[in-house]
Scaffold this active site. Structure first.
Site, short mmCIF file in Angstrom:
data_model
loop_
_atom_site.label_atom_id
_atom_site.label_comp_id
_atom_site.label_asym_id
_atom_site.label_seq_id
_atom_site.Cartn_x
_atom_site.Cartn_y
_atom_site.Cartn_z
N LEU A 1 -4.24 2.42 16.59
CA LEU A 1 -4.52 3.73 17.18
C LEU A 1 -5.32 4.66 16.27
O LEU A 1 -5.51 5.83 16.59
CB LEU A 1 -3.23 4.43 17.64
CG LEU A 1 -2.31 3.59 18.53
CD1 LEU A 1 -1.03 4.35 18.82
CD2 LEU A 1 -3.01 3.19 19.81
N CYS A 2 -5.78 4.17 15.14
CA CYS A 2 -6.58 4.98 14.22
C CYS A 2 -8.01 5.05 14.74
O CYS A 2 -8.61 4.02 15.06
CB CYS A 2 -6.53 4.35 12.83
SG CYS A 2 -7.29 5.35 11.56
N HIS A 3 -8.55 6.24 14.82
CA HIS A 3 -9.92 6.41 15.31
C HIS A 3 -10.95 5.87 14.30
O HIS A 3 -10.80 6.11 13.11
CB HIS A 3 -10.23 7.90 15.53
CG HIS A 3 -9.49 8.50 16.67
ND1 HIS A 3 -8.25 9.05 16.52
CD2 HIS A 3 -9.81 8.63 17.97
CE1 HIS A 3 -7.82 9.50 17.69
NE2 HIS A 3 -8.76 9.26 18.59
N GLU B 1 -7.64 6.99 5.89
CA GLU B 1 -8.69 6.23 5.20
C GLU B 1 -8.55 6.34 3.68
O GLU B 1 -8.67 5.33 2.96
CB GLU B 1 -10.08 6.71 5.65
CG GLU B 1 -10.44 6.28 7.05
CD GLU B 1 -9.73 7.05 8.18
OE1 GLU B 1 -9.89 6.67 9.34
OE2 GLU B 1 -9.02 8.05 7.90
N ASP C 1 -2.99 -8.31 -7.20
CA ASP C 1 -3.43 -9.68 -6.93
C ASP C 1 -4.19 -10.27 -8.11
O ASP C 1 -4.00 -11.43 -8.47
CB ASP C 1 -4.30 -9.72 -5.68
CG ASP C 1 -4.79 -11.12 -5.39
OD1 ASP C 1 -3.96 -12.02 -5.18
OD2 ASP C 1 -6.03 -11.32 -5.39
#
Length: 173
Positions: free
Chosen positions: A82-84, A121, A135
């Site tokens: 649902l992130c624009h 973001e 990592d």
């Protein structure tokens, strides 16, 4: 537990029937929006020394983490439901090494001129930078922890400037 009517007044991604929806931002004005996020990675001081000397086998840890952070910010709508999708105009990434504490402090920023904010973001960028460091270093350090990911600052939109620090535990408008 609140009913669907109460939830929709508080949660913008839930409609009056309690169903998940993408928020409609069509009527919102485009404004300059900026956000800064922070995260930190705790590792052994000797691992930090290897990073500084570019002696981690997988490559230059901080430069790979920087690229990963920028890519992550740009890919946020594919990762977060649902992130624009936003037309990002800038993504910045910086690192501060605290040798004695065995910490890498990560700060990311995101900027756009659009109808909705860029906090997610910036936060995605910071956390993916931290994950990338993990990592790349996990083979030499089994004690790495990712800590304190948060939005430190946001501006633009109806709330204006909001700043936060985990020490304060409350946003300051």
């Amino acid at each position: 537990m609140p009913g669907p009517e109460e939830s929709s007044a508080q949660l913008s991604h839930v409609d009056a029937g309690g169903h998940v929806r993408m928020v409609d931002v069509s009527e919102k004005a485009e404004t300059l929006r900026e956000a800064t996020a922070r995260a930190r990675v705790r590792l052994q001081p000797q691992t930090l020394a290897l990073i500084e000397r570019n002696q981690i086998a997988k490559g230059n840890v901080l430069e790979v983490a920087r690229i990963a952070a920028i890519m992550a910010a740009k890919a946020t709508p594919q990762l977060i439901p649902l992130c624009h999708p936003l037309p990002l105009t800038h993504v910045g990434v910086s690192f501060e090494l605290q040798r004695e504490q065995g910490l890498i402090l990560i700060e990311t920023s995101a900027r756009t001129t659009y109808k909705t904010g860029v906090e997610v973001e910036a936060l995605t960028a910071a956390t993916v930078a931290a994950l990338t460091i993990y990592d790349m270093c996990k083979a030499v350090d089994h004690t790495i922890t990712l800590e304190q990911a948060y939005v430190a600052r946001k501006s633009g939109g109806q709330h204006g400037l909001v700043e936060f620090s985990p020490e304060s535990e409350a946003p300051t408008p």
